[in-house]
Design an enzyme around this catalytic site. Structure first.
Site, short mmCIF file in Angstrom:
data_model
loop_
_atom_site.label_atom_id
_atom_site.label_comp_id
_atom_site.label_asym_id
_atom_site.label_seq_id
_atom_site.Cartn_x
_atom_site.Cartn_y
_atom_site.Cartn_z
N ASP A 187 7.08 32.19 6.20
CA ASP A 187 6.42 31.68 7.42
C ASP A 187 5.40 30.58 7.19
O ASP A 187 4.53 30.35 8.03
CB ASP A 187 5.73 32.86 8.12
N GLU A 220 13.26 36.58 3.93
CA GLU A 220 12.17 37.26 4.65
C GLU A 220 12.17 36.87 6.13
O GLU A 220 11.18 36.44 6.71
CB GLU A 220 10.80 37.00 4.01
N GLU A 280 1.66 31.02 11.36
CA GLU A 280 2.81 31.63 10.67
C GLU A 280 3.83 32.25 11.62
O GLU A 280 5.02 32.19 11.37
CB GLU A 280 2.32 32.68 9.67
N HIS A 287 -7.97 35.40 3.53
CA HIS A 287 -7.79 33.95 3.57
C HIS A 287 -7.22 33.40 4.88
O HIS A 287 -7.15 32.20 5.07
CB HIS A 287 -6.85 33.52 2.43
N ARG A 320 -6.12 31.76 8.30
CA ARG A 320 -6.77 30.75 9.15
C ARG A 320 -7.45 31.38 10.36
O ARG A 320 -8.55 31.00 10.74
CB ARG A 320 -5.74 29.75 9.64
N HIS A 354 -9.57 33.05 -2.70
CA HIS A 354 -8.59 31.99 -2.40
C HIS A 354 -9.26 30.62 -2.56
O HIS A 354 -10.46 30.49 -2.34
CB HIS A 354 -8.11 32.21 -0.96
C1 UD1 Z 1 -1.10 28.93 3.23
C2 UD1 Z 1 -0.10 29.34 4.33
C3 UD1 Z 1 -0.26 30.82 4.66
C4 UD1 Z 1 -0.20 31.68 3.40
C5 UD1 Z 1 -1.20 31.18 2.39
C6 UD1 Z 1 -1.07 31.95 1.11
C7 UD1 Z 1 0.45 27.69 6.07
C8 UD1 Z 1 0.03 27.06 7.33
N1 UD1 Z 1 -0.40 28.60 5.54
O1 UD1 Z 1 -2.39 29.08 3.80
O2 UD1 Z 1 0.78 31.20 5.53
O3 UD1 Z 1 -0.52 33.01 3.75
O4 UD1 Z 1 -0.94 29.79 2.12
O5 UD1 Z 1 -2.15 31.80 0.26
O6 UD1 Z 1 1.49 27.38 5.55
N2 UD1 Z 1 -6.18 25.01 -2.11
C9 UD1 Z 1 -6.41 24.53 -3.38
N3 UD1 Z 1 -5.55 24.88 -4.39
C10 UD1 Z 1 -4.49 25.70 -4.21
C11 UD1 Z 1 -4.27 26.21 -2.90
C12 UD1 Z 1 -5.11 25.85 -1.87
O7 UD1 Z 1 -7.35 23.79 -3.61
O8 UD1 Z 1 -3.77 25.99 -5.16
C13 UD1 Z 1 -7.09 24.62 -1.01
C14 UD1 Z 1 -6.89 23.17 -0.56
O9 UD1 Z 1 -8.13 22.62 -0.22
C15 UD1 Z 1 -6.03 23.33 0.70
C16 UD1 Z 1 -6.60 24.61 1.25
O10 UD1 Z 1 -6.85 25.44 0.14
O11 UD1 Z 1 -6.16 22.22 1.56
C17 UD1 Z 1 -5.73 25.34 2.26
O12 UD1 Z 1 -4.38 25.45 1.81
P1 UD1 Z 1 -3.19 25.60 2.91
O13 UD1 Z 1 -1.90 25.72 2.19
O14 UD1 Z 1 -3.32 24.54 3.91
O15 UD1 Z 1 -3.55 26.92 3.67
P2 UD1 Z 1 -3.69 28.41 3.18
O16 UD1 Z 1 -4.82 29.01 3.91
O17 UD1 Z 1 -3.66 28.45 1.70
N1 UDP Z 2 -2.00 37.45 -5.58
C1 UDP Z 2 -2.18 36.96 -6.88
N2 UDP Z 2 -3.44 36.65 -7.30
C2 UDP Z 2 -4.53 36.81 -6.50
C3 UDP Z 2 -4.35 37.30 -5.17
C4 UDP Z 2 -3.06 37.59 -4.75
O1 UDP Z 2 -1.21 36.81 -7.64
O2 UDP Z 2 -5.65 36.54 -6.95
C5 UDP Z 2 -0.63 37.74 -5.12
C6 UDP Z 2 -0.40 39.07 -4.44
O3 UDP Z 2 -0.07 40.08 -5.37
C7 UDP Z 2 0.74 38.77 -3.48
C8 UDP Z 2 0.53 37.31 -3.13
O4 UDP Z 2 -0.32 36.77 -4.13
O5 UDP Z 2 2.00 38.88 -4.12
C9 UDP Z 2 -0.11 37.19 -1.78
O6 UDP Z 2 -0.47 35.87 -1.57
P1 UDP Z 2 -1.49 35.44 -0.43
O7 UDP Z 2 -2.40 36.56 -0.11
O8 UDP Z 2 -2.08 34.14 -0.87
O9 UDP Z 2 -0.53 35.11 0.79
P2 UDP Z 2 0.16 35.97 1.95
O10 UDP Z 2 0.91 37.08 1.32
O11 UDP Z 2 -0.94 36.42 2.86
O12 UDP Z 2 1.02 34.98 2.64
#
Ligand code: UD1
Ligand code: UDP
Length: 367
Positions: free
Chosen positions: A95, A117, A131, A208, A210, A241
Site C-alpha cells: 500500500d 498483499e 495507504e 511512524h 503520517r 523511524h
Molecule cells: C512510507 C510509506 C508507509 C510505510 C512506511 C514504512 C507511503 C506514502 N508511505 O512512509 O506506507 O508504512 O514507509 O516505514 O508510501 N527517510 C530517510 N531514510 C530512509 C527512510 C525515510 O531519511 O531510509 C526520511 C526521509 O526524510 C523521507 C521521510 O523519512 O522523506 C519519509 O519517508 P516516506 O517514504 O515519504 O514516508 P514514510 O513515513 O516512511
Molecule cells: N523493522 C525493522 N527494524 C526496525 C523496525 C521495524 O526491521 O527498527 C521491521 C519490522 O519487523 C517489520 C517492518 O520493519 O517487518 C515494518 O516496517 P514499518 O513499520 O516501517 O512499516 P509498516 O509495516 O507500518 O508499513
C-alpha cells in the site's frame, strides 16, 4: 517469462525479499528487481541482509518528501525502466506510494500487474493515509491478486474483482520472519547489549504513520513516558523511524528518560530478536502487527483502526487508539494483570505458514 518486482520502502523490501528468492528458484521465470528507493538507508539495510542486488535503482528519496514528489518521480522513473525491459508481469506489494505509482506506470504501458498483499481494507480512505487508497487503486489496476487471508479475498470479491484472479497465499512477511528467526543472532547494538532482558520487562515501541504525526504522536509518546516513569523494572526500546518529523516528536516527548532508549532503526535480524525478547510491543506498524502474534507477543496498536483485524479477533492484538489515557491504561493492564497478559501472549498464526512466496511463484508460473 520476465517478471519484474518493484519495491521502495523497508516493509515492502522485507516482504518481497522471499518472493524474489522464490521467483529466482522457479524454472522458466526470469526475475528482475527494480527499487524506487522511496526509502534509502532503511531499504538498503534490507537489501544487504537478504543479499539482493537490484537491476534498477530509481534513487528517488528526498528529505521530507511529499506524496506528490514520490508519486511523480516513481511514475516517470518507472516509465523508462518498463519501456526498456518490457516485462510480462510486474509485481508490486501492499500500500505504499511506490506500489500505487508503479501500478499506474504499468497501466500506462499496458503491462500486467500482480498485487502481493492484496485486499486489506479499513474502508476509511483517510486512515491509514494515503495507504488505504494506494492499496485500493493498485488493486483495481492489478490482474493477479495475492491475498494473505480469506477475509482479504472477501474484500476483493465485494469490490467486483473476479474470483479466478484472487489467490489466498498467506502473508510473505511470515516467510521472511521464519527464515530470519531460524538463524542464530547476538545483538551488536551497544544499547541492546547492555539491556538486562532477564530481569527487566522490555516494551518495544515503533511509531511512524503520517496520520499519527502531530497531536496523536504527542498523546501516544506521553503515555509511554508515563509508563516508563512509573515502572522501574521496565525498559522501553524505540528504534526511531528516519522521518525527521517522527524523530523530532520522539526526542521531544521521550528524550532524556533513563529507561527509554531511542535508537537508530535496526536491521531486520536484531529487530526480530528484539521482538522475541520483548514483554510486549506498542506500535502503529502494519508488519509488526503480523509478526508479533506468531512470536506470541501481545501488541497494543496505537491507531484508530486496522486493516489487519485477524489477530485482534484472535486476542493477541488490542486496538489502543491514540489517546494518552487509553494507551497508558492498556499498557498498565499488561504490566499489572498476569491473567490479561497471559490471555494475549499466545502464539497464533492467522497470517501464513511461511510458504506464501513459493505459492506466489508457482501461481505466476502456471499463469
Ligand atoms: C512510507 C510509506 C508507509 C510505510 C512506511 C514504512 C507511503 C506514502 N508511505 O512512509 O506506507 O508504512 O514507509 O516505514 O508510501 N527517510 C530517510 N531514510 C530512509 C527512510 C525515510 O531519511 O531510509 C526520511 C526521509 O526524510 C523521507 C521521510 O523519512 O522523506 C519519509 O519517508 P516516506 O517514504 O515519504 O514516508 P514514510 O513515513 O516512511
Ligand atoms: N523493522 C525493522 N527494524 C526496525 C523496525 C521495524 O526491521 O527498527 C521491521 C519490522 O519487523 C517489520 C517492518 O520493519 O517487518 C515494518 O516496517 P514499518 O513499520 O516501517 O512499516 P509498516 O509495516 O507500518 O508499513
Amino acid at each position: 517469462m520476465k517478471v519484474m518486482t518493484v519495491f521502495g520502502t523497508r516493509p515492502e523490501a522485507i516482504k518481497m525479499a522471499p518472493v524474489v528468492k522464490a521467483l529466482k528458484a522457479e524454472d522458466g521465470i526470469e526475475c528482475i528487481v527494480c527499487v524506487t528507493a522511496q526509502h534509502r538507508e532503511m531499504l538498503d539495510q534490507v537489501l544487504d541482509l537478504f543479499e539482493i542486488v537490484p537491476d534498477y535503482d530509481l534513487n528517488i528519496m528526498k528529505p521530507n518528501q511529499t506524496l506528490s514528489m514520490i508519486t511523480a518521480n516513481v511514475i516517470t522513473g518507472m516509465e523508462e525502466v518498463l519501456v526498456k525491459e518490457k516485462p510480462d508481469l510486474v509485481l508490486v506489494h501492499g500500500d505504499t506510494s511506490t506500489t500505487f505509482a508503479t501500478a499506474l506506470a504499468c497501466y500506462y504501458q499496458q503491462i500486467a500487474v500482480g498485487h502481493v498483499e492484496a485486499g486489506l481494507r479499513t474502508f476509511d480512505k483517510y486512515s491509514p493515509f494515503p495507504e488505504e487508497m494506494n492499496r485500493v487503486l493498485a488493486g483495481h489496476i492489478a490482474e493477479l491478486h495475492f491475498a494473505p487471508t480469506e477475509r482479504n479475498r472477501q474484500n476483493l470479491l465485494r469490490e467486483g474483482i473476479s474470483d479466478d484472479r484472487i489467490f489466498i497465499t498467506g502473508n510473505t512477511v511470515i516467510d521472511a520472519l521464519l527464515e530470519t528467526a531460524s538463524k542464530p543472532y547476538e545483538f551488536e547494538d551497544e544499547t541492546l547489549k547492555k539491556i538486562d532482558f532477564e530481569n527487566k520487562r522490555v516494551i518495544t515501541v515503533t511509531c511512524h504513520r503520517r496520520e499519527n504525526l502531530g497531536e496523536y504522536m504527542a498523546e501516544i509518546f506521553s503515555a509511554i513516558a508515563d509508563i516508563a516513569r512509573e515502572y522501574e523494572d521496565v525498559e522501553v526500546v524505540y528504534p526511531v523511524h528516519m522521518n525527521p518529523k517522527v524523530r523530532e516528536a520522539a526526542n521531544k516527548y521521550l528524550g532524556g528518560i533513563d529507561n527509554v532508549h531511542l535508537i537508530e532503526p535496526l536491521t531486520y535480524q536484531p529487530f526480530v530478536k528484539l521482538q522475541s525478547k520483548s514483554f510486549f510491543i506498542i506500535t502503529d506498524s502494519g508488519g509488526i502487527q503480523e509478526e508479533a502474534p506468531s512470536l506470541g507477543k501481545p501488541v497494543l496498536v496505537v491507531r484508530k483502526e486496522t486493516e489487519r483485524p485477524e489477530a485482534v479477533d484472535a486476542g493477541t492484538v488490542k486496538m489502543a487508539g491514540v489517546d494518552r489515557e487509553t494507551v497508558y491504561r492498556l499498557a498498565k493492564e499488561l504490566l499489572d494483570n498476569k491473567e490479561e497478559y497471559d490471555k494475549m501472549a499466545k502464539a497464533i498464526n492467522p497470517y501464513g505458514d511461511g510458504k506464501a512466496s513459493k505459492r506466489i511463484a508457482q501461481i505466476i508460473h502456471k499463469h
